[in-house]
Design a protein around this motif. Structure first.
Motif, PDB file in Angstrom:
ATOM      1  N   VAL A 233     -12.416 -32.473 -20.746  1.00 45.10           N
ATOM      2  CA  VAL A 233     -12.582 -31.532 -20.199  1.00 45.10           C
ATOM      3  C   VAL A 233     -12.763 -31.778 -18.683  1.00 45.10           C
ATOM      4  O   VAL A 233     -13.396 -32.682 -18.220  1.00 45.10           O
ATOM      5  CB  VAL A 233     -14.073 -31.077 -20.810  1.00 45.10           C
ATOM      6  CG1 VAL A 233     -14.801 -29.777 -19.793  1.00 45.10           C
ATOM      7  CG2 VAL A 233     -14.061 -30.585 -22.332  1.00 45.10           C
ATOM      8  N   PHE A 234     -12.326 -30.680 -17.939  1.00 42.65           N
ATOM      9  CA  PHE A 234     -12.234 -30.636 -16.790  1.00 42.65           C
ATOM     10  C   PHE A 234     -13.076 -29.561 -15.971  1.00 42.65           C
ATOM     11  O   PHE A 234     -12.473 -28.337 -16.073  1.00 42.65           O
ATOM     12  CB  PHE A 234     -11.031 -30.758 -15.839  1.00 42.65           C
ATOM     13  CG  PHE A 234     -10.762 -30.755 -14.349  1.00 42.65           C
ATOM     14  CD1 PHE A 234     -11.990 -30.729 -13.628  1.00 42.65           C
ATOM     15  CD2 PHE A 234      -9.594 -30.626 -13.547  1.00 42.65           C
ATOM     16  CE1 PHE A 234     -11.929 -30.857 -12.378  1.00 42.65           C
ATOM     17  CE2 PHE A 234      -9.728 -30.448 -12.301  1.00 42.65           C
ATOM     18  CZ  PHE A 234     -10.868 -30.392 -11.670  1.00 42.65           C
ATOM     19  N   GLY A 235     -14.122 -29.606 -15.754  1.00 42.32           N
ATOM     20  CA  GLY A 235     -15.222 -28.530 -15.401  1.00 42.32           C
ATOM     21  C   GLY A 235     -14.968 -28.564 -13.862  1.00 42.32           C
ATOM     22  O   GLY A 235     -14.951 -29.367 -13.074  1.00 42.32           O
ATOM     23  N   LEU A 236     -14.697 -27.300 -13.418  1.00 43.55           N
ATOM     24  CA  LEU A 236     -14.047 -27.019 -11.827  1.00 43.55           C
ATOM     25  C   LEU A 236     -15.525 -27.197 -10.948  1.00 43.55           C
ATOM     26  O   LEU A 236     -15.213 -27.074  -9.743  1.00 43.55           O
ATOM     27  CB  LEU A 236     -13.522 -25.557 -11.881  1.00 43.55           C
ATOM     28  CG  LEU A 236     -12.098 -25.531 -12.347  1.00 43.55           C
ATOM     29  CD1 LEU A 236     -11.591 -24.228 -12.129  1.00 43.55           C
ATOM     30  CD2 LEU A 236     -11.295 -26.673 -12.197  1.00 43.55           C
ATOM     31  N   ASN A 237     -16.642 -27.167 -11.591  1.00 45.29           N
ATOM     32  CA  ASN A 237     -17.693 -27.690 -10.698  1.00 45.29           C
ATOM     33  C   ASN A 237     -18.655 -28.634 -11.743  1.00 45.29           C
ATOM     34  O   ASN A 237     -18.362 -28.857 -12.909  1.00 45.29           O
ATOM     35  CB  ASN A 237     -18.454 -26.733  -9.790  1.00 45.29           C
ATOM     36  CG  ASN A 237     -19.521 -26.002 -10.791  1.00 45.29           C
ATOM     37  OD1 ASN A 237     -19.540 -26.202 -12.164  1.00 45.29           O
ATOM     38  ND2 ASN A 237     -20.428 -25.237  -9.988  1.00 45.29           N
ATOM     39  N   ASP A 238     -19.561 -29.406 -11.045  1.00 44.27           N
ATOM     40  CA  ASP A 238     -20.289 -30.353 -11.850  1.00 44.27           C
ATOM     41  C   ASP A 238     -21.228 -29.616 -12.708  1.00 44.27           C
ATOM     42  O   ASP A 238     -21.536 -30.031 -14.037  1.00 44.27           O
ATOM     43  CB  ASP A 238     -21.156 -31.327 -10.798  1.00 44.27           C
ATOM     44  CG  ASP A 238     -20.356 -32.363 -10.315  1.00 44.27           C
ATOM     45  OD1 ASP A 238     -18.981 -32.468 -10.693  1.00 44.27           O
ATOM     46  OD2 ASP A 238     -20.660 -33.046  -9.339  1.00 44.27           O
ATOM     47  N   ALA A 239     -21.657 -28.519 -12.308  1.00 44.59           N
ATOM     48  CA  ALA A 239     -22.780 -27.717 -13.399  1.00 44.59           C
ATOM     49  C   ALA A 239     -21.991 -27.460 -14.643  1.00 44.59           C
ATOM     50  O   ALA A 239     -22.311 -27.579 -15.608  1.00 44.59           O
ATOM     51  CB  ALA A 239     -23.216 -26.592 -12.573  1.00 44.59           C
TER      52      ALA A 239
ATOM     53  N   VAL B  43     -15.083 -36.188 -20.245  1.00 48.16           N
ATOM     54  CA  VAL B  43     -15.583 -35.160 -19.428  1.00 48.16           C
ATOM     55  C   VAL B  43     -15.576 -35.333 -17.707  1.00 48.16           C
ATOM     56  O   VAL B  43     -16.150 -36.453 -17.227  1.00 48.16           O
ATOM     57  CB  VAL B  43     -17.083 -34.703 -19.856  1.00 48.16           C
ATOM     58  CG1 VAL B  43     -17.646 -33.461 -18.841  1.00 48.16           C
ATOM     59  CG2 VAL B  43     -16.978 -34.267 -21.187  1.00 48.16           C
ATOM     60  N   ALA B  44     -14.817 -34.529 -16.998  1.00 41.93           N
ATOM     61  CA  ALA B  44     -15.156 -34.792 -15.428  1.00 41.93           C
ATOM     62  C   ALA B  44     -15.285 -33.549 -14.864  1.00 41.93           C
ATOM     63  O   ALA B  44     -15.407 -32.480 -15.427  1.00 41.93           O
ATOM     64  CB  ALA B  44     -13.742 -35.243 -15.038  1.00 41.93           C
ATOM     65  N   GLY B  45     -15.954 -33.702 -13.809  1.00 42.97           N
ATOM     66  CA  GLY B  45     -16.329 -32.420 -12.916  1.00 42.97           C
ATOM     67  C   GLY B  45     -15.859 -32.476 -11.222  1.00 42.97           C
ATOM     68  O   GLY B  45     -14.893 -33.069 -11.223  1.00 42.97           O
TER      69      GLY B  45
END
Length: 334
Positions: A243-249, A271-273
């Motif tokens: 999962v790549f969240g486009l910001n850390d939140a 998981v990365a942000g």
């Protein structure tokens, strides 16, 4: 009777000009002299008339900062860094929250808030470039972010596409092939979300991995939305191994949802942000993310705005600045 600057000068044994220089935080004042003036101010209880001073000088030594949402961790941390950078140069920062509402952005740009400040740091999400240019006036403005990329404006931003590509390549190098992206639409190409999605796609293309729109889940950039987005992918049976969240939140919300469903991070899903907010280091597992040079963004935007205010930067065209970035590799995606 009110205490005057003359009273302070007599008590400190200095000239009226020296008192004025201390109050305006001018350089090249001997520390002992400055301390004497400050002691006299404290002893006499002198309060500067800032309104009168600004009328005489035409300057308030106040900077305006307009952000869409101060509850967002990135914006909160950025605001703090901007205030510290401004204070080091003898300026203070007034903050306005626009809530991504057009009228609020407009009021901050041309209302009383603008009149109180010598220059503005602006993160518009609704107003377009022409609307801003038509209301810019004579006071300097520095754009923050990626919503408007226009050569008419000074801009300080980050390397969104390049950083997102580097993070995606890191996930690919770790054996991940089905990388879900949370926080964008599959057809998005502009703004922070679009630029980061473009970087993700370029890294996939370089690795020979086909882009799958089903792996892109739009959501607001909040923890609860990140959790809901990854839950939606799981409930629809979409297979992914990262999962790549486009910001850390977003990433932190997604990681929480994975863990409460019994999915191991990073063994089953990495998981990365993006942003490297303070919370990323202290999450369990700690979050792999992009550090987009927040300190550099704060320093360079404040310096550019004050250089404009004080006449040291006179270029007619806008100055465009991109900060550097670093990958912060942590437990969630080693």
């Amino acid at each position: 009777m009110a205490v005057t600057m003359n009273d302070v000068a007599r008590a400190a044994g200095v000239s009226l000009k020296t008192v004025s220089n201390v109050l305006n935080d001018y350089e090249f004042i001997r520390p002992a002299t400055k301390q004497r003036v400050q002691d006299a101010i404290a002893e006499l209880g002198y309060e500067a008339n800032l309104t009168a001073r600004s009328l005489r000088s035409g300057k308030t030594r106040m900077l305006g900062l307009v952000l869409s949402d101060l509850s967002a961790p990135y914006y909160a941390e950025l605001a703090s860094r901007l205030m510290k950078a401004a204070a080091q140069r003898g300026y203070r920062v007034l903050v306005e929250q626009s809530d991504a509402v057009g009228d609020a952005e407009l009021n901050a740009l041309q209302g009383p808030f603008r009149q109180l400040t010598d220059g503005l740091l602006f993160t518009p999400l609704v107003m377009d470039a022409d609307a801003i240019a038509g209301r810019l006036g004579k006071k300097p403005l520095v754009m923050l972010g990626e919503h408007i990329l226009d050569p008419r404006f000074d801009l300080v931003t980050m390397k969104n596409g390049e950083a997102a590509a580097a993070l995606t390549s890191h996930l690919v190098a770790g054996g991940r092939r089905r990388i879900a992206v949370l926080g964008a639409r599959a057809d998005e190409s502009a703004g922070s979300a679009g630029l980061r999605l473009n970087g993700y796609r370029s890294a996939l293309d370089k690795a020979g991995i086909p882009f799958d729109p089903a792996l892109v889940a739009p959501c607001e950039w909040r923890r609860d939305e990140g959790a809901a987005a990854v839950a939606g992918l799981l409930d629809r049976g979409i297979d992914f191994d990262a999962v790549f969240g486009l910001n850390d939140a977003i990433a932190l919300g997604a990681m929480h949802e994975l863990l409460i469903r019994g999915i191991k991070v990073p063994e089953q899903v990495a998981v990365a942000g993006f942003d490297d907010i303070d919370e990323a280091r202290f999450a369990s597992p700690s979050l792999t993310t992009v550090s987009p040079g927040m300190a550099e963004i704060a320093e360079r935007s404040i310096a550019l705005l004050i250089d404009r205010i004080e006449g040291r930067e006179t270029a007619g065209e806008g100055v465009q600045v991109e900060s550097g970035f670093q990958l912060q590799i942590r437990e969630s995606a080693p």
